[in-house]
Design a protein around this motif. Structure first.
Motif, mmCIF file in Angstrom:
data_model
loop_
_atom_site.group_PDB
_atom_site.id
_atom_site.type_symbol
_atom_site.label_atom_id
_atom_site.label_comp_id
_atom_site.label_asym_id
_atom_site.label_seq_id
_atom_site.Cartn_x
_atom_site.Cartn_y
_atom_site.Cartn_z
ATOM 1 N N ILE A 1 0.819 2.010 41.262
ATOM 2 C CA ILE A 1 1.465 0.702 41.224
ATOM 3 C C ILE A 1 2.842 0.803 40.561
ATOM 4 N N ALA A 2 2.909 1.477 39.420
ATOM 5 C CA ALA A 2 4.186 1.628 38.712
ATOM 6 C C ALA A 2 5.179 2.414 39.555
ATOM 7 N N GLY A 3 4.694 3.443 40.255
ATOM 8 C CA GLY A 3 5.576 4.227 41.116
ATOM 9 C C GLY A 3 6.101 3.404 42.277
ATOM 10 N N ALA A 4 5.239 2.557 42.851
ATOM 11 C CA ALA A 4 5.663 1.711 43.963
ATOM 12 C C ALA A 4 6.725 0.712 43.523
ATOM 13 N N GLN A 5 6.531 0.149 42.332
ATOM 14 C CA GLN A 5 7.545 -0.770 41.820
ATOM 15 C C GLN A 5 8.872 -0.053 41.613
ATOM 16 N N LEU A 6 8.803 1.153 41.041
ATOM 17 C CA LEU A 6 10.010 1.938 40.807
ATOM 18 C C LEU A 6 10.733 2.236 42.119
ATOM 19 N N ALA A 7 9.958 2.468 43.190
ATOM 20 C CA ALA A 7 10.547 2.813 44.486
ATOM 21 C C ALA A 7 11.063 1.601 45.245
ATOM 22 N N GLY A 8 10.774 0.386 44.773
ATOM 23 C CA GLY A 8 11.322 -0.807 45.399
ATOM 24 C C GLY A 8 10.371 -1.570 46.295
ATOM 25 N N ALA A 9 9.065 -1.258 46.256
ATOM 26 C CA ALA A 9 8.103 -2.041 47.031
ATOM 27 C C ALA A 9 8.129 -3.489 46.550
ATOM 28 N N THR A 10 8.019 -4.418 47.489
ATOM 29 C CA THR A 10 8.115 -5.831 47.127
ATOM 30 C C THR A 10 6.768 -6.543 47.118
ATOM 31 N N THR A 11 5.786 -6.009 47.833
ATOM 32 C CA THR A 11 4.431 -6.556 47.798
ATOM 33 C C THR A 11 3.503 -5.455 47.311
ATOM 34 N N ILE A 12 2.929 -5.644 46.129
ATOM 35 C CA ILE A 12 2.102 -4.620 45.490
ATOM 36 C C ILE A 12 0.764 -5.266 45.147
ATOM 37 N N ILE A 13 -0.288 -4.854 45.859
ATOM 38 C CA ILE A 13 -1.587 -5.509 45.762
ATOM 39 C C ILE A 13 -2.563 -4.595 45.022
ATOM 40 N N ALA A 14 -3.088 -5.065 43.914
ATOM 41 C CA ALA A 14 -4.050 -4.312 43.116
ATOM 42 C C ALA A 14 -5.457 -4.791 43.444
ATOM 43 N N VAL A 15 -6.369 -3.849 43.728
ATOM 44 C CA VAL A 15 -7.744 -4.175 44.083
ATOM 45 C C VAL A 15 -8.698 -3.465 43.127
ATOM 46 N N ASP A 16 -9.597 -4.230 42.522
ATOM 47 C CA ASP A 16 -10.597 -3.653 41.632
ATOM 48 C C ASP A 16 -11.734 -4.669 41.501
ATOM 49 N N THR A 17 -12.785 -4.269 40.804
ATOM 50 C CA THR A 17 -13.896 -5.190 40.542
ATOM 51 C C THR A 17 -13.941 -5.628 39.088
ATOM 52 N N ASP A 18 -13.009 -5.134 38.282
ATOM 53 C CA ASP A 18 -12.981 -5.425 36.851
ATOM 54 C C ASP A 18 -11.769 -6.312 36.544
ATOM 55 N N PRO A 19 -11.982 -7.564 36.115
ATOM 56 C CA PRO A 19 -10.854 -8.459 35.829
ATOM 57 C C PRO A 19 -9.889 -7.886 34.792
ATOM 58 N N ARG A 20 -10.413 -7.141 33.840
ATOM 59 C CA ARG A 20 -9.552 -6.547 32.815
ATOM 60 C C ARG A 20 -8.587 -5.552 33.432
ATOM 61 N N LYS A 21 -9.061 -4.730 34.367
ATOM 62 C CA LYS A 21 -8.184 -3.764 35.018
ATOM 63 C C LYS A 21 -7.143 -4.447 35.905
ATOM 64 N N LEU A 22 -7.539 -5.530 36.531
ATOM 65 C CA LEU A 22 -6.583 -6.264 37.360
ATOM 66 C C LEU A 22 -5.480 -6.867 36.500
ATOM 67 N N GLU A 23 -5.837 -7.306 35.302
ATOM 68 C CA GLU A 23 -4.816 -7.833 34.392
ATOM 69 C C GLU A 23 -3.870 -6.723 33.958
ATOM 70 N N TRP A 24 -4.413 -5.550 33.662
ATOM 71 C CA TRP A 24 -3.559 -4.405 33.326
ATOM 72 C C TRP A 24 -2.611 -4.094 34.481
ATOM 73 N N ALA A 25 -3.121 -4.153 35.699
ATOM 74 C CA ALA A 25 -2.303 -3.800 36.864
ATOM 75 C C ALA A 25 -1.068 -4.686 36.973
ATOM 76 N N LYS A 26 -1.186 -5.944 36.583
ATOM 77 C CA LYS A 26 -0.026 -6.832 36.615
ATOM 78 C C LYS A 26 1.091 -6.295 35.719
ATOM 79 N N GLY A 27 0.694 -5.699 34.597
ATOM 80 C CA GLY A 27 1.691 -5.159 33.678
ATOM 81 C C GLY A 27 2.440 -3.966 34.217
ATOM 82 N N PHE A 28 1.917 -3.348 35.274
ATOM 83 C CA PHE A 28 2.597 -2.197 35.884
ATOM 84 C C PHE A 28 3.343 -2.569 37.163
ATOM 85 N N GLY A 29 3.278 -3.857 37.547
ATOM 86 C CA GLY A 29 4.070 -4.290 38.685
ATOM 87 C C GLY A 29 3.311 -4.913 39.831
ATOM 88 N N ALA A 30 1.996 -5.085 39.723
ATOM 89 C CA ALA A 30 1.237 -5.705 40.811
ATOM 90 C C ALA A 30 1.702 -7.149 41.010
#
Length: 362
Positions: free
Chosen positions: A196-225
């Motif tokens: 996710i962080a690499g995709a943001q760095l490369a300029g991706a504009t839609t970054i979708i994080a998928v998981d079953t753990d709400p805590r991990k999904l919240e972390w993913a937002k901090g990396f650019g999801a």
């Protein structure tokens, strides 16, 4: 003179690890002894302990490490004592067919140190990924030492040695994510969040994080999801399509290593999209039962990403420079700093999804 140091050893499948005395030989030709400053606790280490890689016990665990070269053997010309390095597990040969084609990141004959590290009774240890870095000092091939900027703290620099490089490389190198692209990442542990962080760095504009753990999904937002999908609550494939105008993502990174999530990745990509498998499956897992006509009816590519298709000499210094410039958030991956005897507890926290990375500090 051989040295006695402390290291984390897995003696038998599924049993708790122990801190034991490890004997480190003097470096032979083409080898180096590195004093470890920090080493991340990666899921691959747990896989070794569980027998998921092979059964060559006992293992000397640890491989996501940074430290300082203490000594080098004969024939080593581009490395010297005092060099600050990140360890890599793919020292390229320079002469195989991939290297001769100018693609050393695909080297077919990577190598490790030839001498074994041992227990006090002479039992040879199998170093994790040819490194073995949950130890005060380790013996590696000189080519496994990648010199980097010493301004980067060891606790973050070492993370590029495996998981972070695997994830961001899966998105950037293997997946070829670029400006304006869409990407879905299935599995938001350390590797997935690095993608996710690499995709943001490369300029991706839609970054979708998928998981079953709400805590991990919240972390993913901090990396650019930009979007999150809880696969326990909604259909992941349909949610990814909904976030991409019904088309599917340009790139889908599967960072779990499971047949069902791979199936999701296959159907969640655009018709000419790319699936990248970077999650490590267990040996008994099979390719999901997907009708052959569904392969025929789609273009794009199905790829596997080994080490993020990275070239350590190129990628490690570059990403650490980006970190030092404040453009790549490596420090966000460090959940806790632990001592050498805390590795077993770190495995438990990892299994429960409580950490992104525990890092052993020496």
């Amino acid at each position: 003179m051989p040295q006695n140091v402390r290291g984390v050893v897995a003696r038998k499948k599924g049993e708790p690890v122990s801190v034991e005395t490890v004997v480190i030989p003097d470096p032979g030709p083409g080898e180096a002894v590195v004093k470890i400053q920090a080493c991340g606790v990666c899921h691959t280490d747990l896989s070794y302990r569980e027998g998921g890689i092979n059964d060559e016990f006992p293992f000397l665990l640890g491989h996501e490490a940074a430290g300082v070269v203490e000594s080098v053997g004969d024939g080593v010309v581009d490395l010297e004592p005092g060099d600050y390095v990140v360890l890599n597990w793919r020292a390229v040969c320079g002469v195989c067919r991939a290297c001769k084609k100018g693609k050393p990141q695909y080297c077919f004959d990577t190598h490790n140190a030839k001498q074994p590290m041992t227990l006090e009774d002479g039992t040879a240890l199998s170093p994790a990924l040819g490194i073995g870095a949950f130890v005060e000092k380790t013996l590696v091939a000189a080519g496994q030492c990648t010199k980097v900027n010493p301004d980067a703290p060891a606790k973050v620099a070492g993370l590029l040695g495996c998981g972070m490089m695997a994830g961001l490389g899966a998105a950037v190198n293997t997946g070829g994510i670029g400006r304006g692209d869409s990407i879905a990442v299935i599995g938001c542990g350390g590797v997935g969040d690095a993608a996710i962080a690499g995709a943001q760095l490369a300029g991706a504009t839609t970054i979708i994080a998928v998981d079953t753990d709400p805590r991990k999904l919240e972390w993913a937002k901090g990396f650019g999801a930009t979007h999150t999908v809880n696969a326990k609550e909604e259909d992941a494939v349909e949610a990814i399509r909904a976030a991409t105008d019904g088309n599917g993502a340009d790139v889908v990174v599967e960072a779990v290593g499971h047949p069902e999530t791979y199936r999701q990745a296959f159907y969640a990509r655009d018709l000419a999209g790319t699936v990248v498998l970077v999650g490590v499956p267990y040996p008994d897992m099979k390719v999901p039962d997907i009708p052959l006509i569904d392969f025929f009816g789609r273009g794009g590519a199905l790829k596997s990403s080994w080490y993020g298709d990275c070239l350590p000499s190129r990628d490690f210094p570059m990403y650490l420079d980006l970190y030092l410039q404040g453009r790549f958030p490596l420090d966000k991956f460090v959940t806790e700093e632990i001592a050498l005897d805390g590795v077993e507890q770190a495995f438990e926290k990892m299994h429960k999804g409580e950490v992104l990375r525990s890092v052993v500090i020496f």
